[in-house]
Design an enzyme around this catalytic site. Structure first.
Site, PDB file in Angstrom:
ATOM      1  N   HIS A  63       0.852  -1.186   0.000  1.00 49.78           N
ATOM      2  CA  HIS A  63       0.000   0.000   0.000  1.00 49.78           C
ATOM      3  C   HIS A  63       0.886   1.233   0.000  1.00 49.78           C
ATOM      4  CE1 HIS A  63      -3.029   2.934   1.332  1.00 49.78           C
ATOM      5  NE2 HIS A  63      -3.919   2.078   0.875  1.00 49.78           N
TER       6      HIS A  63
ATOM      7  N   ASP B 118      -7.979  -4.516  -0.592  1.00 51.07           N
ATOM      8  CA  ASP B 118      -8.468  -4.908  -1.915  1.00 51.07           C
ATOM      9  C   ASP B 118      -8.285  -6.396  -2.188  1.00 51.07           C
ATOM     10  OD1 ASP B 118      -9.064  -2.180  -2.761  1.00 51.07           O
ATOM     11  OD2 ASP B 118      -6.897  -1.902  -2.728  1.00 51.07           O
TER      12      ASP B 118
END
Length: 434
Positions: A310, A368
């Site tokens: 991320h 995700d």
């Protein structure tokens, strides 16, 4: 609390000149160097592509500690909010700064519920789109069009109008999202029902049909509600910054949120769960994982590990742990507990968390990684994934926009540049050009 100037300063030396820059401290997190007067003093700009080291505003809404894997809304850990509350409670928290009392919660829920209907002319507006239009294209247009139907709440200088606009968008954007889905599959629009909770209502508008009764699955409704909580805000990301910079010009709130949706549509921002799902489908089975991992490690290969790592989190994304639990519950409830994608995901996660290559690069699973599988099991097509993201993030955008409007230090956004183009030259008549 507002940022406070500390006794510390940073000194920038350029040639034989020194410039003392104030250092400000927030309630938690890194201190910041104030460069607001640097250009006036030195004639120099700072250069920070992507604004990765630049704080563009002060905010009291969301705090992220990427190194520790912390996400907090108004000081409350995301884990506690997802475990104990519901989405509309989180909406109230983000908008007003504190969790509501029972009476405040009921009043807020009622106000949102009674704003879910959209103007009947919106149905005709939708008919102007092709049936194969991407739902996100429809969302950008229809949310922006709300300003044409609700121009009694576009005066950004009126606090009452700002709050009415906020209520309308939290309530109506799910309705528009469901309409976008129904339109693309050729089914009639389903009106919202005031008797249903927020997530229940959205599922009903998406999947109910006039010819039979639609029964709300409580497991799916609870999972969707938690998904909305996890995605409600995430500090100054690309779409939130887009909303803020659009709002800094004085644009109406509907236009600002439409701008945020347009930014979210970008695959690097809102489309990450689609990419993760496509990766799992491409791997296909557990026995193919070693081959896939080898390609990921190969510098000459274009294969990338999606759903891991991320921009902000250098530790395990706290939302991913919650999403993993929900994913299992949804797959079990829908009869997809033996889904090959889940088996691939579980094994891939296990390898990535134990393989030194990924540990060294801090490639931990993010939110995700599991959200695509979860939404697919609920019955949503891939084209709707980012739309659901927008439904959840609407309240975060509105909260950030409202905070910006009320910030006396806020100015119209005007980033500068490092010009590298051609220097001054004179115009040449077309007959003399070579």
């Amino acid at each position: 609390m507002d940022a406070k100037a500390s006794n510390k300063t940073a000194t920038l030396t350029v040639g034989n000149k020194n410039y003392d820059l104030p250092i400000h401290s927030g309630s938690v997190g890194p201190d910041v160097i104030d460069i607001g007067k640097l250009y006036g003093q030195s004639g120099l700009f700072t250069y920070d592509p992507g604004f990765t080291s630049t704080a563009s505003c002060q905010s009291k809404i969301t705090y992220i500690d990427g190194d520790a894997g912390v996400l907090e809304y108004r000081g409350y850990p995301i884990e506690q909010l997802a475990e104990n509350g519901d989405f509309l409670e989180t909406c109230y928290l983000l908008l007003y700064g504190n969790l509501p009392t029972a009476a405040q919660k009921k009043d807020f829920d009622d106000r949102v519920i009674h704003h879910t209907m959209v103007h009947e002319q919106m149905a005709r507006f939708f008919q102007g789109f092709r049936r194969d239009a991407h739902p996100m294209a429809v969302m950008v247009a229809s949310v922006g069009a709300l300003a044409a139907f609700y121009h009694d709440s576009t005066d950004i200088n009126d606090p009452k109008q700002r709050m009415i606009a906020s209520m309308r968008m939290i309530a109506k954007i799910p309705t528009l999202a469901a309409m976008a889905y129904k339109y693309t599959i050729g089914q009639p629009f389903v009106y919202p029902k005031n008797s249903l909770k927020f997530a229940e209502n959205f599922l009903h508008m998406c999947f109910a049909v006039p010819c039979e009764e639609y029964k709300i699955n409580p497991v799916l409704a609870d999972a969707l509600d938690k998904i909305f909580i996890l995605h409600a805000d995430h500090e100054q990301n690309a779409s939130t910054s887009t909303v803020r910079i659009a709002g800094s010009s004085g644009a109406n709130p509907f236009a600002c949120i439409a701008a945020g949706i347009a930014c979210l549509w970008g695959p690097a921002h809102g489309g990450a769960n689609e990419a993760a799902l496509a990766m799992l489908a491409e791997i296909g089975s557990v026995d193919k994982i070693p081959e896939f991992i080898a390609k990921v490690k190969d510098k000459n290969s274009e294969v990338r590990l999606m759903g891991f790592g991320h921009r902000v989190y250098k530790n395990y994304d706290p939302r991913a742990k919650i999403m993993q639990k929900m994913c299992h519950a949804v797959l079990k409830e829908t009869g997809h507990g033996d889904d090959p994608m889940l088996k691939v995901a579980m094994e891939l996660e296990k390898i990535a968390l134990s393989d030194q290559y990924f540990i060294d690069r801090k490639l931990y699973p993010n939110v995700d990684f599991y959200s695509g599988i979860t939404l697919k099991a609920m019955g949503f097509p891939v084209s709707m994934f980012t739309v659901l993201f927008a439904v959840a993030r609407t309240v975060g955008w509105i909260s950030q926009w409202s905070e910006m409007i009320e910030d006396p230090q806020q100015k119209i956004g005007r980033p500068r540049q490092l010009y590298t183009g051609v220097t001054r030259r004179d115009y040449v008549a077309i007959k003399d050009r070579k």
